[in-house]
Design a protein around this motif. Structure first.
Motif, short mmCIF file in Angstrom:
data_model
loop_
_atom_site.label_atom_id
_atom_site.label_comp_id
_atom_site.label_asym_id
_atom_site.label_seq_id
_atom_site.Cartn_x
_atom_site.Cartn_y
_atom_site.Cartn_z
N ASN A 100 7.68 -81.87 1.15
CA ASN A 100 8.98 -81.35 1.53
C ASN A 100 9.52 -80.36 0.51
O ASN A 100 10.10 -79.35 0.87
N VAL A 101 9.30 -80.68 -0.76
CA VAL A 101 9.81 -79.80 -1.80
C VAL A 101 9.19 -78.41 -1.65
O VAL A 101 9.85 -77.40 -1.82
N PHE A 102 7.91 -78.38 -1.29
CA PHE A 102 7.23 -77.08 -1.18
C PHE A 102 7.11 -76.59 0.25
O PHE A 102 6.34 -75.68 0.53
N LEU A 103 7.86 -77.19 1.15
CA LEU A 103 7.75 -76.83 2.56
C LEU A 103 8.05 -75.35 2.77
O LEU A 103 9.08 -74.85 2.34
N GLY A 104 7.14 -74.64 3.39
CA GLY A 104 7.37 -73.22 3.66
C GLY A 104 6.88 -72.32 2.54
O GLY A 104 6.78 -71.12 2.72
N GLN A 105 6.61 -72.88 1.37
CA GLN A 105 6.08 -72.05 0.28
C GLN A 105 5.02 -72.84 -0.48
O GLN A 105 5.06 -72.94 -1.71
N GLU A 106 4.13 -73.42 0.29
CA GLU A 106 3.10 -74.28 -0.27
C GLU A 106 2.24 -73.50 -1.27
O GLU A 106 1.95 -72.32 -1.06
N LEU A 107 1.85 -74.18 -2.32
CA LEU A 107 0.94 -73.57 -3.27
C LEU A 107 -0.47 -73.67 -2.70
O LEU A 107 -0.85 -74.69 -2.13
N ARG A 108 -1.23 -72.58 -2.86
CA ARG A 108 -2.58 -72.59 -2.29
C ARG A 108 -3.60 -72.27 -3.37
O ARG A 108 -3.29 -71.67 -4.40
N ARG A 109 -4.80 -72.73 -3.11
CA ARG A 109 -5.89 -72.33 -3.97
C ARG A 109 -7.07 -72.03 -3.07
O ARG A 109 -7.55 -72.92 -2.35
N GLY A 110 -7.48 -70.78 -3.05
CA GLY A 110 -8.59 -70.37 -2.20
C GLY A 110 -8.37 -70.68 -0.73
O GLY A 110 -9.26 -71.13 -0.05
N HIS A 115 -2.73 -79.57 -3.43
CA HIS A 115 -1.88 -80.76 -3.47
C HIS A 115 -1.59 -81.19 -4.91
O HIS A 115 -0.47 -81.54 -5.26
N ALA A 116 -2.62 -81.15 -5.75
CA ALA A 116 -2.47 -81.67 -7.11
C ALA A 116 -1.38 -80.92 -7.86
O ALA A 116 -0.51 -81.51 -8.48
N ARG A 117 -1.41 -79.59 -7.73
CA ARG A 117 -0.45 -78.79 -8.49
C ARG A 117 0.96 -78.99 -7.93
O ARG A 117 1.93 -79.09 -8.69
N MET A 118 1.09 -79.08 -6.59
CA MET A 118 2.42 -79.27 -6.00
C MET A 118 3.00 -80.61 -6.42
O MET A 118 4.16 -80.73 -6.77
N ARG A 119 2.12 -81.63 -6.43
CA ARG A 119 2.56 -82.96 -6.84
C ARG A 119 3.04 -82.94 -8.29
O ARG A 119 4.09 -83.45 -8.63
N GLU A 120 2.25 -82.26 -9.13
CA GLU A 120 2.55 -82.23 -10.55
C GLU A 120 3.88 -81.51 -10.79
O GLU A 120 4.74 -81.98 -11.53
N GLN A 121 4.04 -80.37 -10.14
CA GLN A 121 5.28 -79.60 -10.35
C GLN A 121 6.49 -80.36 -9.84
O GLN A 121 7.56 -80.31 -10.43
N THR A 122 6.31 -81.07 -8.71
CA THR A 122 7.43 -81.85 -8.19
C THR A 122 7.81 -82.93 -9.18
O THR A 122 9.00 -83.17 -9.45
N LEU A 133 11.36 -90.74 -9.11
CA LEU A 133 11.00 -90.74 -7.71
C LEU A 133 9.53 -90.34 -7.63
O LEU A 133 9.12 -89.37 -8.25
N ASP A 134 8.75 -91.10 -6.87
CA ASP A 134 7.34 -90.81 -6.74
C ASP A 134 7.15 -89.65 -5.76
O ASP A 134 7.55 -89.75 -4.61
N PRO A 135 6.52 -88.56 -6.20
CA PRO A 135 6.33 -87.40 -5.30
C PRO A 135 5.51 -87.76 -4.07
O PRO A 135 5.53 -87.04 -3.08
N ASN A 136 4.79 -88.89 -4.13
CA ASN A 136 3.94 -89.28 -3.00
C ASN A 136 4.66 -90.12 -1.96
O ASN A 136 4.08 -90.46 -0.94
N GLN A 137 5.90 -90.49 -2.24
CA GLN A 137 6.65 -91.29 -1.27
C GLN A 137 6.89 -90.49 0.00
O GLN A 137 7.06 -89.27 -0.03
N THR A 138 6.92 -91.19 1.12
CA THR A 138 7.26 -90.54 2.37
C THR A 138 8.79 -90.51 2.50
O THR A 138 9.45 -91.47 2.10
N ILE A 139 9.30 -89.40 3.02
CA ILE A 139 10.75 -89.22 3.06
C ILE A 139 11.45 -90.35 3.80
O ILE A 139 12.50 -90.84 3.39
#
Lengths: 515, 328
Positions: A100-110, A115-122, A133-139
């Motif tokens: 959700n935090v990265f919704l619409g501007q997801e980080l991509r690699r190739g 996922h790893a980088r988005m989780r880490e940044q969150t 708050l665990d970034p892996n929790q479901t809203i």
């Protein structure tokens, strides 16, 4: 002083012939917290929608970093770093926090999601806000307060420079509010400007540097918060001397006798434990406590919306067992839900249809007598000063305060003897509040019994003749007279005091000794 | 404010004084325009026999569409009505052919149709309310089940009757109009009164608008939802009587084929919100008439029957598009 971050010059907005905002000129500096105050309909939301690019102003211009804009659009505003956190969150319930935090501007690699980088940044972002708050929790598994934090994190990913918070504390407990305030301060420390809208004057005084007060679409005050007390703020908002907001409590104590409503040892599996209380005619009983303490559940159990697991409910001394609100209505109970739009009113129905929602049978002689329905609605319109263009317009188009009055009319139309009012003034402006407080006192003067559930301490203190503090589904204390004060309520509600262990007070113990 | 909306405001106000609600104004205008175009496009259109035939055709699906209106306003949908019609039709013919006394047979067959429809509707409704399965899924399944049963009981063969009285029901005329048409209009009047002038009707709207609010207001939400499926079932029974008696037979594979589509289309064209909560019976009647006239016009002007589905689909899309424009 440096160039202001945001400057409004003569901003006005009209919808057709109706002017809702006129000649607003002000500067907002970087890193400032600006409280925006005003009654419902004063133009607060319109102004904020102009700043966030949703509305185009009819007159004036907006300058950001000294650069003029005739109008912003939502995407442009976001690009300039303006972000709004709405009252109803825009989160995807089935996705995780970081998604959700990265919704619409997801980080991509190739080409694939990183996922790893988005989780880490969150995680870093949430840590920097000191939110655990665990970034892996479901809203959908988060509390309202936690969802709000996800919205804040999302705004930060956008590198927002101006964050608009629209009545963020309405749904929060006082503890959660404290967390939010800490986060706001963390934002300000990063140089973010915050616009804070609230009906709670005390919060504005606590959090904001400067203050903007709107009335009837005009700017009436723009000043530093320091030196303004709450009364002065309220007076500026309303534009007249406020006679005391709360009507006087009756001096003579309520005559005892058979209570209108009595509850003995009420239990609801895993939620309520051994609740005892009684309400007499002519009395306002307050139910105080933190959000989630079980107060709404008490009311819903009384109305037959939930099945109690033990205990007795007595109306005028007779035991009752309701399995549906219909039966409760028939015995003179009426419940005002805290969720006006989700459980209270049919938003697509008109004023008449909502007013007679509970009492429809009274208007039926074979067929519904529509004329009578209309006349009754007109009576309530006059009595409660409901501002509605047409009685045939959907209630959803009315302002919050007027909706609430329609909701009261709906309850009053079954001529209830016992009213259970759950957050009776949530999200409505100060004059509507005042009217509702008066109405509550009128009802008790007519010999009705009223239970008020409220998370606003002020409301409990100002209204209740007696107060029950509920904590974790139990009665933590019963307070009377001068004991109904902020300190007492909070100490019991938060569990710092336990019933029986506090400094001796005169009132009876609330927990009956049960075998 | 667009200049268009400003221009239409006084017109709309003038219409407010008429005994027509704003909701059915658009479909009504569409019907009138369509009627005028049709009478210009084909000289046969205004022929009394043709009009009478159009009305008769419309009434079979129209009766079902009225039942569907209740279901949809209460927030549900019933996809099984077409198959249900075939199954009820088979039951009707079975009763007709088992009882020897022709008069008794007709009466009992009609009764069986209404009771059978009610029971099948009840079955749908119980699965939705007690079973807590979405109406779409329940009726999608029963659509398949009902059709399959109808085919099984008849070995997929058309069943007919030699009962001399039965054809008089659906084939008869009263005051120059076919009996199905009278039935359709009478049902519409009764349904309109139920929906707008009784507490039950108000409850149907309340449940569809917001079931939670309805529950907190003490409305027995499940019972209301159940009853709408029951009403839909009874309407199917009524339509089955009219249709089978007109033909004196029933074909388990063709009877009611795609009727669910026509019924839902009539409801939607009539301005009833598919999301539930608001709608009108008159709108549905107008919607059914619009569909009927379009069909008739396409036949009269010799448009390929394969293209008729396309036109019907386009009209549905147009109606829904206009609806969304109106409700922001």
């Amino acid at each position: 002083m440096a160039e202001p971050l945001l400057r409004l010059e003569g901003i006005g907005k009209s919808f057709g012939p109706v002017t809702v905002l006129e000649g607003i000129t002000l500067d907002i500096a970087q890193g400032e917290v600006l409280g925006v105050l005003g009654e419902n309909g004063a133009g607060k939301s319109t102004l904020l929608k102009i700043i966030s690019g949703i509305y185009t102003p009819s007159t004036g211009r907006i300058l950001i970093d000294g650069q003029p804009f005739a109008a912003l659009d939502p995407i442009g505003a976001r690009r300039l770093g303006i972000a709004m956190i709405p009252q109803e969150f825009n989160l995807v319930a089935s996705l995780k926090v970081y998604e959700n935090v990265f919704l619409g501007q997801e980080l991509r690699r190739g080409g694939f999601l990183d996922h790893a980088r988005m989780r880490e940044q969150t995680r870093k972002l949430l840590d920097s806000l000191e939110v655990h708050l665990d970034p892996n929790q479901t809203i959908e598994r988060l509390s309202v307060a936690q969802k709000q934090m996800v919205e804040v994190a999302r705004v930060l990913v956008n590198d927002a420079r101006i964050v608009i918070l629209d009545e963020p504390t309405t749904v929060l407990t006082s503890h959660e509010t404290a967390v939010l305030f800490r986060v706001v301060k963390a934002l300000v420390a990063r140089g973010v400007t915050v616009l804070f809208i609230s009906h709670k004057l005390k919060e504005v005084r606590e959090l904001c540097d400067r203050l903007l007060i709107l009335r009837d679409g005009q700017l009436v005050e723009h000043c530093a918060v320091a030196g303004m007390n709450e009364e002065a703020m309220a007076r500026k908002m309303v534009g007249r001397e406020l006679s005391r907001i709360f009507p006087d409590k009756p001096e003579a104590p309520v005559t005892r006798g058979t209570p209108a409503l009595e509850v003995r040892g009420l239990c609801l599996t895993n939620v309520l434990h051994d609740i005892d209380f009684a309400v007499h005619r002519g009395e306002v009983l307050g139910l105080a406590g933190l959000v989630g303490a079980g107060r709404t559940e008490i009311a819903e159990t009384l109305m037959g919306l939930r099945r109690r697991s033990a205990g007795e409910i007595l109306v005028d001394g007779e035991p009752v067992a309701f399995t549906s609100p219909r039966q409760a209505h028939a015995r003179g109970l009426a419940y005002l839900s805290e969720d006006r739009q989700g459980k209270g009113l049919q938003l697509s129905f008109n004023v008449m249809q909502n007013v007679t929602d509970l009492s429809l049978a009274r208007y039926v002689r074979g067929l519904i007598r529509h004329g009578q329905e209309r006349r009754r609605a007109e009576e309530y319109q006059a009595r409660l000063s409901i501002k509605a263009a047409h009685l045939t317009a959907p209630v959803g188009l009315l302002s919050g305060g007027n909706q609430q009055k329609v909701y009261f009319a709906k309850l009053l139309d079954i001529e209830p003897e016992i009213l259970l009012l759950d957050e009776p003034t949530r999200g409505i402006d100060i004059s509507a509040k005042q009217q509702i407080y008066r109405l509550i006192r009128e009802l008790t003067a007519q010999g009705k019994a009223v239970v008020v559930i409220s998370s606003e301490l002020e409301e409990i203190i100002g209204l209740a003749d007696r107060t029950l503090v509920i904590r974790q589904g139990r009665v933590a204390a019963t307070l009377e007279g001068d004991d109904i004060n902020e300190e007492c309520i909070m100490l019991y509600a938060a569990g710092a005091w336990e019933a029986g262990t506090e400094p001796a007070t005169a009132h009876e113990p609330s927990q009956g000794a049960r075998p | 404010m667009s200049p268009l909306s400003q221009r239409t405001t006084p017109l709309a106000q003038r219409f407010r004084n008429l005994p027509i609600s704003g909701a059915i104004l658009a479909p009504l205008l569409a019907l009138i325009v369509l009627f005028v175009i049709s009478s210009l496009a084909s000289e046969y259109f205004l022929n009394t026999r043709n009009l009478s035939n159009v009305l008769r055709q419309v009434s079979y699906t129209g009766i079902i569409a009225i039942g569907m209106t209740f279901v949809i306003i209460a927030g549900g949908i019933d996809l099984s009505v077409g198959s249900m019609l075939a199954l009820v039709g088979v039951v009707v013919l079975y009763v007709l052919n088992t009882i020897t006394d022709p008069f008794q047979a007709v009466i009992l067959a009609m009764l069986a149709a209404l009771v059978g429809g009610a029971l099948l509707g009840l079955f749908n409704g119980l699965l939705v309310t007690r079973g807590r399965i979405a109406a779409f899924v329940v009726t999608l399944a029963t659509m398949s089940i009902f059709r399959s049963l109808a085919l099984y009981f008849t070995d997929a063969a058309e069943v007919s009757t030699r009962n001399p009285l039965f054809q008089g029901v659906g084939g008869g005329f009263v005051l120059g109009l076919p009996i199905p048409v009278w039935t359709f209009f009478a049902l519409a009047v009764v349904s309109h009164v139920v929906l707008f002038h009784t507490a039950y009707g108000r409850h149907v709207c309340a449940v569809g608008a917001n079931a939670q609010v309805a529950r907190y207001s003490g409305i027995r939400v499940e019972r209301v939802v159940l009853s709408t499926f029951l009403i839909a079932g009874v309407c199917v029974g009524l339509s089955a009587i009219m249709l089978t008696s007109r033909l004196n037979s029933v074909s388990p594979s063709d009877a009611g084929y795609f009727f669910e589509l026509d019924a839902i289309a009539a409801v939607v064209i009539g301005g009833t919100a598919l999301s539930g909560g608001r709608g009108t019976v008159w709108g549905t009647v107008i919607g059914a008439l619009i569909l009927g006239i379009i069909n008739n016009m396409l036949n009269l002007t010799g448009v390929s029957p394969y293209l008729q589905g396309l036109v019907k689909g386009a009209v549905i899309l147009l109606a829904v598009l206009l609806q969304y424009k109106r409700a922001p």
